[in-house]
Design an enzyme around this catalytic site. Sequence first.
Site, PDB file in Angstrom:
ATOM      1  N   LYS A 168       0.884  -1.176   0.000  1.00 32.08           N
ATOM      2  CA  LYS A 168       0.000   0.000   0.000  1.00 32.08           C
ATOM      3  C   LYS A 168       0.913   1.215   0.000  1.00 32.08           C
ATOM      4  O   LYS A 168       1.400   1.654   1.055  1.00 32.08           O
ATOM      5  CB  LYS A 168      -0.875  -0.034   1.256  1.00 32.08           C
ATOM      6  N   GLY A 220       5.931   4.945   8.800  1.00 29.51           N
ATOM      7  CA  GLY A 220       5.019   6.086   8.802  1.00 29.51           C
ATOM      8  C   GLY A 220       5.129   6.854  10.099  1.00 29.51           C
ATOM      9  O   GLY A 220       6.077   6.688  10.868  1.00 29.51           O
ATOM     10  N   GLU A 223       1.522   8.379  14.951  1.00 25.97           N
ATOM     11  CA  GLU A 223       0.074   8.269  15.131  1.00 25.97           C
ATOM     12  C   GLU A 223      -0.472   7.107  14.292  1.00 25.97           C
ATOM     13  O   GLU A 223      -1.296   6.314  14.768  1.00 25.97           O
ATOM     14  CB  GLU A 223      -0.624   9.567  14.711  1.00 25.97           C
ATOM     15  N   GLY A 225       1.255   4.531  13.196  1.00 31.90           N
ATOM     16  CA  GLY A 225       1.787   3.293  13.777  1.00 31.90           C
ATOM     17  C   GLY A 225       0.968   2.841  14.972  1.00 31.90           C
ATOM     18  O   GLY A 225       0.658   1.656  15.132  1.00 31.90           O
ATOM     19  N   GLU A 242       8.315   1.186  11.720  1.00 30.20           N
ATOM     20  CA  GLU A 242       9.382   2.189  11.583  1.00 30.20           C
ATOM     21  C   GLU A 242       8.697   3.551  11.624  1.00 30.20           C
ATOM     22  O   GLU A 242       8.055   3.950  10.647  1.00 30.20           O
ATOM     23  CB  GLU A 242      10.113   2.013  10.247  1.00 30.20           C
ATOM     24  N   CYS A 276      13.159  10.583   8.113  1.00 35.14           N
ATOM     25  CA  CYS A 276      12.883  10.177   9.493  1.00 35.14           C
ATOM     26  C   CYS A 276      14.105  10.406  10.365  1.00 35.14           C
ATOM     27  O   CYS A 276      13.979  10.691  11.548  1.00 35.14           O
ATOM     28  CB  CYS A 276      12.446   8.728   9.541  1.00 35.14           C
ATOM     29  N   GLU A 375       8.358  16.060  16.111  1.00 35.56           N
ATOM     30  CA  GLU A 375       8.958  15.876  14.792  1.00 35.56           C
ATOM     31  C   GLU A 375       8.574  17.077  13.921  1.00 35.56           C
ATOM     32  O   GLU A 375       7.408  17.456  13.857  1.00 35.56           O
ATOM     33  CB  GLU A 375       8.428  14.581  14.169  1.00 35.56           C
TER      34      GLU A 375
HETATM   35  P1  NAD Z   1       1.757   8.496   7.417  1.00 36.00           P
HETATM   36  O1  NAD Z   1       1.845   7.873   8.762  1.00 36.00           O
HETATM   37  O2  NAD Z   1       0.806   9.594   7.203  1.00 36.00           O
HETATM   38  O3  NAD Z   1       1.411   7.379   6.304  1.00 36.00           O
HETATM   39  C1  NAD Z   1       2.206   6.211   6.149  1.00 36.00           C
HETATM   40  C2  NAD Z   1       1.395   5.183   5.367  1.00 36.00           C
HETATM   41  O4  NAD Z   1       0.343   4.684   6.202  1.00 36.00           O
HETATM   42  C3  NAD Z   1       0.710   5.717   4.114  1.00 36.00           C
HETATM   43  O5  NAD Z   1       0.764   4.748   3.079  1.00 36.00           O
HETATM   44  C4  NAD Z   1      -0.726   5.913   4.574  1.00 36.00           C
HETATM   45  O6  NAD Z   1      -1.663   5.878   3.522  1.00 36.00           O
HETATM   46  C5  NAD Z   1      -0.881   4.713   5.490  1.00 36.00           C
HETATM   47  N1  NAD Z   1      -1.969   4.819   6.472  1.00 36.00           N
HETATM   48  C6  NAD Z   1      -2.450   5.941   7.064  1.00 36.00           C
HETATM   49  N2  NAD Z   1      -3.436   5.621   7.924  1.00 36.00           N
HETATM   50  C7  NAD Z   1      -3.576   4.274   7.886  1.00 36.00           C
HETATM   51  C8  NAD Z   1      -4.424   3.351   8.560  1.00 36.00           C
HETATM   52  N3  NAD Z   1      -5.318   3.766   9.464  1.00 36.00           N
HETATM   53  N4  NAD Z   1      -4.299   2.033   8.279  1.00 36.00           N
HETATM   54  C9  NAD Z   1      -3.374   1.604   7.383  1.00 36.00           C
HETATM   55  N5  NAD Z   1      -2.565   2.430   6.701  1.00 36.00           N
HETATM   56  C10 NAD Z   1      -2.644   3.756   6.965  1.00 36.00           C
HETATM   57  O7  NAD Z   1       3.267   8.947   7.081  1.00 36.00           O
HETATM   58  P2  NAD Z   1       3.818   9.807   5.882  1.00 36.00           P
HETATM   59  O8  NAD Z   1       3.355  11.221   6.038  1.00 36.00           O
HETATM   60  O9  NAD Z   1       3.548   9.108   4.591  1.00 36.00           O
HETATM   61  O10 NAD Z   1       5.401   9.715   6.170  1.00 36.00           O
HETATM   62  C11 NAD Z   1       6.068  10.543   7.069  1.00 36.00           C
HETATM   63  C12 NAD Z   1       6.245   9.855   8.410  1.00 36.00           C
HETATM   64  O11 NAD Z   1       6.953   8.628   8.240  1.00 36.00           O
HETATM   65  C13 NAD Z   1       7.105  10.663   9.377  1.00 36.00           C
HETATM   66  O12 NAD Z   1       6.552  10.609  10.668  1.00 36.00           O
HETATM   67  C14 NAD Z   1       8.453   9.945   9.351  1.00 36.00           C
HETATM   68  O13 NAD Z   1       9.242  10.086  10.501  1.00 36.00           O
HETATM   69  C15 NAD Z   1       8.034   8.529   9.156  1.00 36.00           C
HETATM   70  N6  NAD Z   1       9.146   7.780   8.592  1.00 36.00           N
HETATM   71  C16 NAD Z   1       9.803   6.882   9.383  1.00 36.00           C
HETATM   72  C17 NAD Z   1      10.893   6.186   8.878  1.00 36.00           C
HETATM   73  C18 NAD Z   1      11.638   5.163   9.701  1.00 36.00           C
HETATM   74  O14 NAD Z   1      12.366   4.371   9.132  1.00 36.00           O
HETATM   75  N7  NAD Z   1      11.478   5.138  11.013  1.00 36.00           N
HETATM   76  C19 NAD Z   1      11.302   6.415   7.562  1.00 36.00           C
HETATM   77  C20 NAD Z   1      10.606   7.357   6.799  1.00 36.00           C
HETATM   78  C21 NAD Z   1       9.513   8.015   7.321  1.00 36.00           C
END
Ligand code: NAD
Length: 486
Positions: A168, A220, A223, A225, A242, A276, A375
């Site tokens: 996804k 992601g 929140e 996660g 992650e 991240c 963040e």
């Molecule tokens: P996000 O959390 O908004 O979305 C991540 C993914 O989750 C997207 O594909 C989104 O469509 C999906 N999603 C959202 N709600 C969902 C739900 N209820 N059920 C299932 N899937 C759902 O994150 P983003 O804005 O795309 O990315 C930025 C975030 O990611 C930042 O917080 C960043 O720190 C984090 N990040 C972490 C790492 C790491 O390795 N730790 C790496 C890159 C980014």
Amino acid sequence: MWINGKLTNGNSTESFPVINPATEEVLAEVARGTPQDAEAAVQAAKAAFPEWRRTPANQRAQALHRVAADMRLHHDELVRLLTLEEGKPLPENEEEIWWSEETFDYYAELARHQRGVVIPPGDPGQFNFVLHEPWGVTACIIPWNYPILLLMWKLAPALAAGNTVVIKPSNVTPLTTLRIAEVALAHLPPGVVNVITGYGAETGEPLVLHPDVRMIAVTGSLEVGQRIASLAAPQMKKLHLELGGKDPMVIAPDVDIETAVSGLSYAALINTGQVCTSTERVYVHESIFPHFTEELADFVGKLRLGNGLEASTDIGPMIRDKDRSKVDDQVQEAVRSGAHVLTGGKRPAGFERGFFYEPTVLVNVDHSMRIMQDETFGPVIPLMPYRDFDEAIRLANDNQFGLGATLMTHDAQLVKRFFEEVQAGTVWINDPLTDNFAGPFGGMKMSGIGRELGQEGLDEFTQVKHVHWDIEAGLKDFWFPYGRED
Ligand code: NAD
């Protein structure tokens, strides 16, 4: 979407736009997936699992090498497409696509060289061993900031271990993923990899809730996660999370200032600070603080903003207007509480289109401010002076996240204290944000659970089974009835 080896709009009758963040133009309309599409993708992955699982490791390795080779054939196209939808300058996407290709080669070889473990039996005539088995259908939920790299850190080990996958991608950046499905995943047996496009609640949650999905690997925000973990808990699914970060950098007094300024600017501003592991808070020894911050502001002020497709661009746009507003809110709130802007701190003049924000250097900050706690995920460098190394470590650890941490120094005593005491999944000394295929990557504290890359990143995608085999198959004297006399 890509379901059961075919490009399809699935059940979807609606679409959503993908926007070029440098120009705000619509690049494409993509199918808005539905829960029925998630169901179809899971069924395809479930049907493909028994055969993929039993495919010999050598053949799976060859299939993975071919994914890498097919991506390389389309390398330039993928780099450009990624810049169009995500905004990073081309050199950064060269790196992202190169890393993604290499990740497939790395896991092809690692999985081919796996060995089992035979453990000492409790009694003669018995044989005990440990198997690593795939989980089954695995959901890979991907963010927009490194949409291909972070996908491949999951997909390559998941496939190498014998799982089948439903991807996804973020609704913000689905295009390069779909193109890779078409040009590099198409030779895999149908159903082994599937891609469903759409919004988190509509296509992500049905995957998380589906009883046939046994593992969920997510990169992601914290929140999202937390929401996914709470939804997955009743079914005791394997989670690999992650999540966010607020990485510190500590700058010791012995550094070469020019080198440290350059290293910090890279660590904080690559991908416009939307990493991240971006350096998001900086602690500089008080003896060099004034000189260091002055040099930093001068260096950062000269970086060139622009469209990532142009060779002269250092810093591309942010991903969306709402993310830019969030960054500006944090900066303005800090300024209202006494922070000083040395450079940046606003939208740049002359950029009517595109989600640009000036790279920003802030001083006079403290840990009561959101800019030092939450963040930021944008091009902002807030700096504080520290008196001694105890204080530097205390400040570095004063945060809910624990993803990465960097120390700039030549002093081995400080290095040892730092890597022993800092609470972070990755510690960089003098070379921030450099990953290693064999080096496990992931977070401590609220930054997540699990590790990607390396042997650890393959182990995540397997579950362990212990086999106890009594070869003699005799009657045991400790079985019922107790007290039996032979
Ligand atoms: P996000 O959390 O908004 O979305 C991540 C993914 O989750 C997207 O594909 C989104 O469509 C999906 N999603 C959202 N709600 C969902 C739900 N209820 N059920 C299932 N899937 C759902 O994150 P983003 O804005 O795309 O990315 C930025 C975030 O990611 C930042 O917080 C960043 O720190 C984090 N990040 C972490 C790492 C790491 O390795 N730790 C790496 C890159 C980014």
